[in-house]
Design a protein around this motif. Structure first.
Motif, PDB file in Angstrom:
ATOM      1  N   HIS A 148       4.412  -6.476   6.374  1.00  0.00           N
ATOM      2  CA  HIS A 148       5.062  -5.332   5.718  1.00  0.00           C
ATOM      3  C   HIS A 148       4.031  -4.450   5.004  1.00  0.00           C
ATOM      4  CE1 HIS A 148       7.796  -3.151   2.966  1.00  0.00           C
ATOM      5  NE2 HIS A 148       7.061  -3.601   1.972  1.00  0.00           N
ATOM      6  N   ARG A 180      16.280 -10.305   2.500  1.00  0.00           N
ATOM      7  CA  ARG A 180      15.160 -11.247   2.403  1.00  0.00           C
ATOM      8  C   ARG A 180      15.500 -12.609   3.001  1.00  0.00           C
ATOM      9  NH1 ARG A 180      12.233 -10.195  -3.517  1.00  0.00           N
ATOM     10  NH2 ARG A 180      11.244  -8.235  -2.934  1.00  0.00           N
ATOM     11  N   HIS A 232       1.302  -0.201  -3.616  1.00  0.00           N
ATOM     12  CA  HIS A 232       2.287  -0.977  -2.869  1.00  0.00           C
ATOM     13  C   HIS A 232       1.723  -2.354  -2.514  1.00  0.00           C
ATOM     14  CE1 HIS A 232       4.469  -2.249   0.824  1.00  0.00           C
ATOM     15  NE2 HIS A 232       5.490  -1.943   0.042  1.00  0.00           N
ATOM     16  N   TYR A 278       9.629   9.312  -1.383  1.00  0.00           N
ATOM     17  CA  TYR A 278      10.789   8.820  -0.627  1.00  0.00           C
ATOM     18  C   TYR A 278      11.786   8.191  -1.594  1.00  0.00           C
ATOM     19  CZ  TYR A 278       8.875   3.979  -0.728  1.00  0.00           C
ATOM     20  OH  TYR A 278       8.407   2.744  -1.110  1.00  0.00           O
TER      21      TYR A 278
HETATM   22  C1  AVJ Z   1       9.015  -2.254  -8.328  1.00  0.00           C
HETATM   23  C2  AVJ Z   1       8.710  -4.591  -7.924  1.00  0.00           C
HETATM   24  C3  AVJ Z   1      10.912  -3.673  -7.993  1.00  0.00           C
HETATM   25  O1  AVJ Z   1       9.314  -5.263  -5.070  1.00  0.00           O
HETATM   26  O2  AVJ Z   1      11.177  -4.192  -4.870  1.00  0.00           O
HETATM   27  C4  AVJ Z   1       7.528  -3.078  -3.125  1.00  0.00           C
HETATM   28  C5  AVJ Z   1       8.105  -2.754  -5.594  1.00  0.00           C
HETATM   29  N1  AVJ Z   1       8.734  -1.353  -3.586  1.00  0.00           N
HETATM   30  N2  AVJ Z   1       7.787  -2.449  -1.996  1.00  0.00           N
HETATM   31  C6  AVJ Z   1      10.018  -4.276  -5.273  1.00  0.00           C
HETATM   32  C7  AVJ Z   1       8.109  -2.407  -4.133  1.00  0.00           C
HETATM   33  C8  AVJ Z   1       8.528  -1.390  -2.251  1.00  0.00           C
HETATM   34  C9  AVJ Z   1       9.487  -3.117  -6.089  1.00  0.00           C
HETATM   35  N3  AVJ Z   1       9.524  -3.413  -7.575  1.00  0.00           N
END
Ligand code: AVJ
Ligand code: FE
Length: 418
Positions: free
Chosen positions: A55, A89, A142, A366
């Protein structure tokens, strides 16, 4: 509104170096694991680690190749497999995912392509994706945030991991209050070019005077709450918190176990005595609320939290960056201007605030990063943990999760009305 002086945009060489550093850290996290550990579904709330790996590559392909250079996806199937909104998930380990060696090779090939795009690209100020190299900051953060997610998964699996010892069993200092006088302050980010959309726009808010504690709640104090019957006394819990507790029947934070000489906890596969002076971690929002009520206090709002935290992220001594593999005994580090310690790093701190957009919010680049999560369901956590990268752990950064979640490196700092 305050007008900030923006730092100059990072040079391509610095971006490439930052991407390299992030990747080395990702690979170091999974290095000790075998393929079975990488593909296993550890918990319904976490992805298999090999999903996080691929990912990370898919996100980089999307933003640094397709959106920057109008490139084609390197593989059409990946938009279904590796877009986080396509499959829950708990279902991910049943998908036809890349194997660990394939995922590593994919990361490698996307990176090679992304660097060649960067090489040939003019970082043009008129394109908001490229201004201040924003999209590179996005992809970097990210990956770094997924490292923390992967460490949560690893802690859940209980795989034994080589980590620094946490054997400092000294007692914590007495709780101390700091008074934050009433007055305006600027909430949100206006000087950090890589701040997320949800940290913007920065805006002035009036905050009434309040008290906030110098340190996050320690294990010793939390254990007093437990021994005092905290998990059995209805009066400390909110309606929803009590209902959650009755379903789950928890009696202590996640990973705590009673032992002869007192509490022990499991940390990355090892059982060890609970260090009294470390901030408590692995508590839900509901447990945070309950320990606050027991102490005759409350959680700070995220606005209060950020006001109390001003100035803390310039401290080089913060416990961040995945080195300590746990919080450290509370002490004078990551200290804010008003004298609150450990404001950045150690443990995420639950606030009473639901996750919403600041006035004038616009989704960028986004809607699925922040906006789709706005509403009543999530609570905001602040300050970063020991597992948060310094590039992410700024005082304006907003994290969020469901109030019942405990796999986070989450703790709490108490506040009160003045
Ligand atoms: C900010 C930790 C809630 O893990 O869902 C990772 C960060 N966004 N990939 C998550 C995130 C897209 C996000 N958090
Ligand atoms: Fe992601």
């Amino acid at each position: 509104m305050t007008s900030g002086v923006r730092e100059r945009a990072p040079a391509k060489r610095e971006l490439a170096a930052a991407l390299k550093r992030a990747r080395e850290a990702t690979l170091r996290i999974v290095e000790p694991l075998d393929d079975e550990q990488l593909v296993g579904q550890v918990s319904p709330i976490m992805s298999p680690l090999v999903w996080d790996l691929a990912h990370i590559g898919w996100f980089e392909d999307l933003w640094l190749i397709r959106n920057v250079a109008n490139g084609d996806p390197s593989d059409e199937r990946f938009d279904d497999l590796y877009d986080a909104f396509q499959h829950a998930r708990e279902d991910r380990s049943r998908l036809p995912l890349l194997t660990p060696p394939e995922a590593r090779a994919y990361l490698e090939s996307v990176r090679r392509h992304a660097l060649s795009v960067l090489e040939g690209k003019q970082l043009d100020d008129s394109d908001p994706l490229l201004r201040d190299a924003y999209v590179y900051g996005l992809v970097l953060q990210h990956e770094l945030q997924h490292q923390e997610t992967m460490l949560q998964t690893l802690q859940l699996t209980g795989v034994e991991y080589t980590t620094p010892p946490h054997d400092d069993l000294r007692s914590p200092p007495q709780p101390e209050d700091r008074l934050i006088p009433a007055g305006p302050f600027t909430l949100g980010a206006n000087e950090q070019p890589w701040a997320y959309d949800n940290e913007q726009p920065a805006h002035v808010v009036e905050v009434p005077a309040f008290w906030v504690e110098r340190h996050p709640v320690t294990n010793e104090r939390f254990a007093e709450f437990v021994e005092d019957g905290g998990y059995r006394k209805r009066r400390y819990w909110s309606e929803q918190g009590w209902q959650w507790l009755r379903e789950e029947r928890f009696e202590a934070p996640l990973y705590w176990q009673r032992a002869h000489g007192g509490w022990e906890r499991q940390r990355f596969g090892v059982r060890e005595p609970l260090p009294p002076a470390e901030p408590v971690q692995h508590i839900s929002f509901y447990e945070a609320e309950a320990v606050a009520a027991w102490a005759g206090k409350r959680l700070p709002t995220e606005t209060e939290w950020e006001k109390a935290a001003q100035g803390a992220d310039s401290d080089a001594g913060a416990n961040v960056g995945r080195e300590s593999f746990g919080p450290l005994p509370v002490a004078r580090r990551a200290t804010s201007r008003v004298g609150c310690d450990c404001m950045v790093g150690d443990v995420w701190e639950w606030t009473s605030s639901p996750f919403t957009g600041y006035p004038g919010f616009t989704a960028f680049p986004y809607a699925e990063y922040s906006e789709v999560f706005f509403g009543d369901e999530h609570r905001v956590l602040r300050g970063g943990s020991w597992a948060t990268d310094p590039l992410v752990a700024r005082v304006t950064f907003r994290n969020w999760d469901y109030p019942r979640r405990r796999q986070l490196f989450s703790g709490v700092r108490l506040a009160a009305d003045a």
